[in-house]
Design an enzyme around this catalytic site. Sequence first.
Site, mmCIF file in Angstrom:
data_model
loop_
_atom_site.group_PDB
_atom_site.id
_atom_site.type_symbol
_atom_site.label_atom_id
_atom_site.label_comp_id
_atom_site.label_asym_id
_atom_site.label_seq_id
_atom_site.Cartn_x
_atom_site.Cartn_y
_atom_site.Cartn_z
ATOM 1 N N HIS A 1 37.576 27.006 79.988
ATOM 2 C CA HIS A 1 36.873 28.087 80.397
ATOM 3 C C HIS A 1 36.125 28.331 81.826
ATOM 4 O O HIS A 1 36.011 29.124 82.338
ATOM 5 C CB HIS A 1 36.117 28.664 79.232
ATOM 6 C CG HIS A 1 36.598 28.755 77.762
ATOM 7 N ND1 HIS A 1 36.341 28.658 76.408
ATOM 8 C CD2 HIS A 1 38.217 29.293 77.533
ATOM 9 C CE1 HIS A 1 37.328 29.053 75.608
ATOM 10 N NE2 HIS A 1 38.386 29.320 76.434
ATOM 11 N N GLU B 1 62.416 36.018 86.047
ATOM 12 C CA GLU B 1 61.556 35.037 85.947
ATOM 13 C C GLU B 1 62.345 33.717 85.024
ATOM 14 O O GLU B 1 61.686 33.017 84.644
ATOM 15 C CB GLU B 1 60.265 35.449 85.250
ATOM 16 C CG GLU B 1 60.133 36.065 84.063
ATOM 17 C CD GLU B 1 58.782 36.670 83.903
ATOM 18 O OE1 GLU B 1 57.796 35.999 84.012
ATOM 19 O OE2 GLU B 1 58.737 37.490 82.830
ATOM 20 N N ASP C 1 57.040 31.780 86.222
ATOM 21 C CA ASP C 1 57.569 31.571 85.228
ATOM 22 C C ASP C 1 59.080 30.918 85.876
ATOM 23 O O ASP C 1 59.630 29.936 85.014
ATOM 24 C CB ASP C 1 58.116 32.876 84.318
ATOM 25 C CG ASP C 1 56.880 32.735 83.068
ATOM 26 O OD1 ASP C 1 56.350 31.553 82.432
ATOM 27 O OD2 ASP C 1 56.335 33.769 82.976
ATOM 28 N N CYS D 1 55.577 39.013 92.621
ATOM 29 C CA CYS D 1 54.356 39.081 92.011
ATOM 30 C C CYS D 1 53.699 37.711 91.412
ATOM 31 O O CYS D 1 52.547 37.883 90.785
ATOM 32 C CB CYS D 1 54.286 40.321 90.938
ATOM 33 S SG CYS D 1 55.334 39.844 89.436
HETATM 34 C C1 PEP Z 1 55.168 35.272 86.652
HETATM 35 O O1 PEP Z 1 55.768 34.416 85.684
HETATM 36 O O2 PEP Z 1 55.185 34.902 87.933
HETATM 37 C C2 PEP Z 1 54.313 36.206 86.498
HETATM 38 C C3 PEP Z 1 53.943 37.112 87.531
HETATM 39 O O3 PEP Z 1 54.090 36.825 85.239
HETATM 40 P P1 PEP Z 1 52.906 35.703 84.175
HETATM 41 O O4 PEP Z 1 52.282 34.728 85.095
HETATM 42 O O5 PEP Z 1 52.035 36.778 83.618
HETATM 43 O O6 PEP Z 1 53.805 34.900 83.221
HETATM 44 MG MG MG Z 2 55.873 35.576 83.889
#
Ligand code: PEP
Ligand code: MG
Length: 585
Positions: free
Chosen positions: A200, A445, A469, A516
């Site tokens: 945390h 992903e 991911d 993203c």
């Molecule tokens: C990702 O998997 O790159 C993503 C943006 O989603 P999260 O990190 O929320 O799984």
């Molecule tokens: Mg993801």
Amino acid sequence: MASFTLHGIPVSRGIAIGRAHLLAPAALDVKHYLIPEEQVEAEVQRLQMAIAAVHKELQTIWNELPKDSPAELGAFIDVHALILSDPMISEVPLDIIRSRYYNAEWALVTQIDELSAQFDEIEDTYLRERKADIQQVGERVLKILTGSPSALQISPGDGSEESAGRMIVVAHDISPADMLQFKDRAFGGFVTDLGGQNSHTAIVARSLDIPAAVGVTNASALIEQDDWIIIDGDAGVVIVDPPSKVLEQYRERQARLVRDRKKLSKLRKTPAVTRDGTEITLCANIELPDDCPAALEAGASGVGLFRSEFLFMGRAGYVSKLPSEDEQFESYRKAVVTMKGRPVTIRTLDIGADKPLDTVEHTALNPALGLRAIRFCLAEPQMFLAQLRAILRASAFGPVKLLIPMLAHSFEIDQALVMIEQAKSQLREANKKFDPLVPVGAMIEIPAAALTLPVFVKRLDFLSIGTNDLIQYTLAIDRADHEVAHLYEPLHPAVLYLLSTTIAVGAKAGIPVSVCGEMAGDARLTRVLLGMGLREFSMHPTQLLTVKQEILNSDLAVVTPQVKRILRMMEQKTIVEAVEQLRKL
Ligand code: PEP
Ligand code: MG
């Protein structure tokens, strides 16, 4: 005193220089004595009252959470409340008093030690690190029992501008609730004995943008009150009583960082255009609508990823239900309205894996491969429909895009689209307004998605690559497991192949593609993505200006052929070297 250096885990970047403020050591060292039989019930009551007092304390902290505190903080306090309510803490120690005649403190510590030992056996790093939460909750109860003041009380003088700015908190561990006491004070950084990447302290330090090193074994024993210390947050190194020369070097580095940040802030309104005139869209990733002002402040063109699951998380403690359609609608609407006409990409619930829901029992052996994200939503159609209606209703207030996570099969796309249509009909029947043309996109992903793109571009309006991911599943590396963290490599040729193919196929089909995941916010990789043809990035608002600066200094005509060359390389080392060279062009 001679200078010495301690090594820990770097969890939050930057340099902090200041005097150590030591927090009192853990309170688990308590008196042990046996109580006479006739006093057993009184002793039980004493413990019960202490537990109730801590419940009240946590409730007060939760109620008084400042509006701008990181979303995780509320969730962590909920976790502590849950632990406190668990019979393992709220009942077993009472039984120990009754059966063994231990005093309340001793009974509580006996049980906490027992639980801690069980946690040490857990393989999952994230869960193993939750041992600290149990100890922190135990300490809170003990403090009430023993009547000792909070370990975190700071002497009044420390609050002055001069001293506070240079205060570095050194502790065995800091609970998220206690961390709140520091929120309003301009303290420079954290050093803790315990903790890992996912602790945390680490998460909160990152979200507060404060340099920190955790897992610095024995720091709180070796560092003394008012020692001068330097935290090098990039290296996870803590230098105690640095020689004046070292101090001077770090002061220079720190000043450079501050200057760089100031310079960067001037780029806020500058359009992100490459040297050869190509405009790049830079959006922000947010977790809650309250993050929107930070996105605007950083000059984001919109929200590229609203991780809606944060509206659903951390609700089991004091608010027991999941957010209703209306409550969700209010949150989505707030984000849309705050972004003032800039598009807001709302991703449907992505729970499971490392983001569990408190109200749902997760029993998957390997949650990253389990009933996660769209899989979970399709299995819970009523909940999914409610979320879709809430998102669609928000589209009546400004541009909204709907993003579906973790798609791999064409039938999952079809089912999701059918449900979106169903949500629209329900809204029409209820006479509720929405934009019927809300674009629908897929997160790319899962490698299977990146390898069957025609299925996606045919059915969807845009793609967003989730590199976090995509890397995890391509390389079979659990992104939360520090033991394999060294194998988590964005520049692996297989990852680059999937990324570049997705960008190219999207461009050919004429549909927008963005990234993203964390790769989008790493300025060291900006040119690699530009060279692949990426024109839209979405990242944490704190990273946006650094990436923009890199874009302003890049020339696509120079970068693109070099990236084509890199994409033909198969050796990791060669790729890493070539990417370093690319930054120098
Ligand atoms: C990702 O998997 O790159 C993503 C943006 O989603 P999260 O990190 O929320 O799984
Ligand atoms: Mg993801």
